[in-house]
Design an enzyme around this catalytic site. Structure first.
Site, PDB file in Angstrom:
ATOM      1  CG  ASP A   4       5.333   3.065  -4.341  1.00 40.27           C
ATOM      2  OD1 ASP A   4       5.377   2.320  -5.334  1.00 40.27           O
ATOM      3  OD2 ASP A   4       5.719   2.705  -3.208  1.00 40.27           O
ATOM      4  CG  ASP A  99       3.384  -0.205  -2.279  1.00 40.01           C
ATOM      5  OD1 ASP A  99       3.349  -0.554  -3.476  1.00 40.01           O
ATOM      6  OD2 ASP A  99       4.402   0.240  -1.730  1.00 40.01           O
ATOM      7  CD  GLU A 100       3.384   1.127  -8.237  1.00 39.33           C
ATOM      8  OE1 GLU A 100       3.872   0.078  -7.748  1.00 39.33           O
ATOM      9  OE2 GLU A 100       3.560   1.471  -9.401  1.00 39.33           O
TER      10      GLU A 100
HETATM   11  P1  TTP Z   1       7.483  -1.669  -3.574  1.00 44.90           P
HETATM   12  O1  TTP Z   1       6.668  -0.407  -3.567  1.00 44.90           O
HETATM   13  O2  TTP Z   1       8.262  -1.979  -4.817  1.00 44.90           O
HETATM   14  O3  TTP Z   1       8.570  -1.657  -2.380  1.00 44.90           O
HETATM   15  P2  TTP Z   1       8.471  -1.035  -0.926  1.00 44.90           P
HETATM   16  O4  TTP Z   1       7.158  -0.370  -0.689  1.00 44.90           O
HETATM   17  O5  TTP Z   1       8.857  -2.095   0.070  1.00 44.90           O
HETATM   18  O6  TTP Z   1       9.647   0.039  -0.908  1.00 44.90           O
HETATM   19  P3  TTP Z   1       9.670   1.506  -1.588  1.00 44.90           P
HETATM   20  O7  TTP Z   1       9.797   2.466  -0.458  1.00 44.90           O
HETATM   21  O8  TTP Z   1      10.882   1.506  -2.458  1.00 44.90           O
HETATM   22  O9  TTP Z   1       8.401   1.678  -2.348  1.00 44.90           O
HETATM   23  O10 TTP Z   1       6.570  -2.908  -3.279  1.00 44.90           O
HETATM   24  C1  TTP Z   1       5.498  -2.842  -2.349  1.00 44.90           C
HETATM   25  C2  TTP Z   1       5.405  -4.101  -1.519  1.00 44.90           C
HETATM   26  O11 TTP Z   1       5.242  -5.224  -2.366  1.00 44.90           O
HETATM   27  C3  TTP Z   1       6.647  -4.377  -0.701  1.00 44.90           C
HETATM   28  O12 TTP Z   1       6.623  -3.741   0.569  1.00 44.90           O
HETATM   29  C4  TTP Z   1       6.636  -5.863  -0.585  1.00 44.90           C
HETATM   30  C5  TTP Z   1       5.930  -6.345  -1.836  1.00 44.90           C
HETATM   31  N1  TTP Z   1       6.961  -6.847  -2.786  1.00 44.90           N
HETATM   32  C6  TTP Z   1       7.237  -8.207  -2.825  1.00 44.90           C
HETATM   33  O13 TTP Z   1       6.608  -8.992  -2.113  1.00 44.90           O
HETATM   34  N2  TTP Z   1       8.208  -8.657  -3.670  1.00 44.90           N
HETATM   35  C7  TTP Z   1       8.945  -7.821  -4.466  1.00 44.90           C
HETATM   36  O14 TTP Z   1       9.830  -8.252  -5.211  1.00 44.90           O
HETATM   37  C8  TTP Z   1       8.642  -6.404  -4.422  1.00 44.90           C
HETATM   38  C9  TTP Z   1       9.424  -5.427  -5.265  1.00 44.90           C
HETATM   39  C10 TTP Z   1       7.655  -5.975  -3.566  1.00 44.90           C
HETATM   40 MG    MG Z   2       6.332   1.053  -2.079  1.00 40.58          MG
END
Ligand code: TTP
Ligand code: MG
Length: 401
Positions: A4, A99-100
């Protein structure tokens, strides 16, 4: 492995504008607009910001943060490159969102020495080629790998040895277990269950009686048992587009223009996937947040913008006649997707003509951009939304595709 990217939208913005590094940054929209935080940097999270928080709250908690509207095509590009790197390491790749991903690396680790060294190599390539940080969890099953990658953030790497799954999970808060949302968490805490360990020793029958089939899944996850395979994504079951208006609206021509534009986006996506749809669904959210969906099943499957729009418009007119509130959000989607190749109407060639028209429009748009050719109806949007080559940028640019 579960991989991720850290603060994905924010990190992409920081790569493009290095001045933002090390600062509180929020992607999602400007603080004076409505909308929610999509991604927040760690510096912003230190002030209590998190994804899903209204932008107004975020700017109150962290007024010094830089708020960025963002743009979806940037994130889609980065995502495609990220997935391509992962695919170099193992063909058993299951992307989840942008992103995962899960990667079944079984057997391929020998090339790198060990699973841990392979993860280091993956992280390094992502850093070198995309200048992004990834966190990786390694475990014998998906749920434990996911919890591990989350726990290892930022820029983390955490391997849970086989046999250690339940002792790894036991001390963690139930909120860390995938699938447990705010509501389930509240109920579990009400029952005196705060850690995954406490959840894992609940009698299965008690969890089943409280939560049904989900109770059993929770029980298995809590014990580190998960036999889900890493699977390539299956074909989409539905395609939809929606947008929230900057201000709630009753303006029929704006509603129709937006519906037309969203229908064209859905239609283009449908044709790109070479699919036909049988069911069209309209979604409306009113000012008081009441949300309705209305569906219509077509007599013949279709992939044309016109059919999607016409059907959506009928549903819209019906809905507006019944409800007088202003509209906050509008969306249109198609489902019951089938392969093309269906019975043609012997007496009516208009369908074929529409299909030819759509193919021609698709080609023009591929070459000159989405807004290069428009119907009169969507021209109205020109004065409201910024245009890019990819189309109009609607209310939430970071998600506008
Ligand atoms: P995530 O992987 O949940 O969050 P992140 O990458 O910003 O942070 P982390 O380091 O904790 O992984 O989500 C990936 C992307 O998806 C995030 O950058 C933006 C988008 N997203 C939204 O648009 N709305 C949301 O509610 C979430 C959780 C994510
Ligand atoms: Mg992320």
């Amino acid at each position: 492995m579960h991989i991720d990217l850290d603060t994905f939208f924010v990190s992409v913005e920081q790569v493009l504008n290095p001045e933002l590094k090390g600062k509180p940054v929020v992607v999602g929209g400007r603080p004076d607009r409505r909308g929610v935080v999509a991604s927040a940097s760690y510096e912003a999270r230190a002030s209590g910001l998190h994804a899903g928080m209204p932008l107004s709250t975020a700017s109150r908690l962290c007024p010094q943060a830089t708020f960025i509207e963002g743009s979806f095509p940037k994130y889609r590009d980065a995502s495609q490159k990220f997935m391509a790197i992962l695919a170099d390491f193992s063909p058993f790749l299951e992307p989840v969102g942008l992103d995962e991903a899960y990667l079944d690396a079984t057997g391929f680790e020998s090339i790198y020495g060990s699973m841990g060294q392979m993860a280091v190599a993956i992280k390094q390539r992502i850093k070198d080629e995309l200048r992004l940080c990834a966190s990786v969890g390694i475990a014998s099953c998906k749920v434990v790998a996911k919890v591990a990658s989350e726990l290892s953030k930022p820029d983390g790497l955490l391997e849970v040895a086989a046999g250690e799954e339940s002792s790894f999970l036991a001390p963690l808060s139930i909120a860390k277990l995938p699938g447990i949302g705010k509501k389930t968490e509240r109920i579990l805490r009400g029952l005196g269950i705060n850690t995954i360990g406490e959840l894992s020793i609940m009698p299965l029958s008690a969890l089943k009686s409280h939560f049904g089939a989900f109770g059993e899944l929770m029980y298995r996850f809590a014990n580190g048992i998960d036999d889900r395979k890493v699977e390539p994504p299956s074909a989409a079951k539905s395609i939809s587009r929606e947008t929230t208006f900057g201000k709630d609206t009753k303006d029929r021509s704006l509603l129709k223009a937006t519906l037309r534009y969203l229908s064209e986006r859905v239609g283009a996506d449908l044709r790109q996937r070479s699919k036909q749809a049988r069911c069209v669904t309209l979604k409306l959210r009113y000012a008081d947040f009441t949300t309705i969906t209305r569906s219509h099943t077509l007599r013949l499957t279709s992939d044309t913008d016109q059919t999607i729009f016409d059907t959506g418009l009928k549903l819209l007119n019906k809905a507006l006649a019944q409800e007088k509130q202003p509209v906050r959000l509008i969306g249109i989607g198609v489902s019951n997707l089938t392969e093309p190749g269906r019975q043609l109407d012997m007496l009516d060639s208009s369908t074929q003509r529409l299909e030819q028209l759509n193919r021609a429009i698709d080609r023009i748009r591929q070459k000159y951009g989405f807004t290069a050719i428009q119907t009169g109806r969507t021209l109205l949007l020109k004065d409201i939304f910024p245009e890019t080559e990819g189309g109009y940028t609607l209310h939430t640019p970071s998600l506008s595709r």
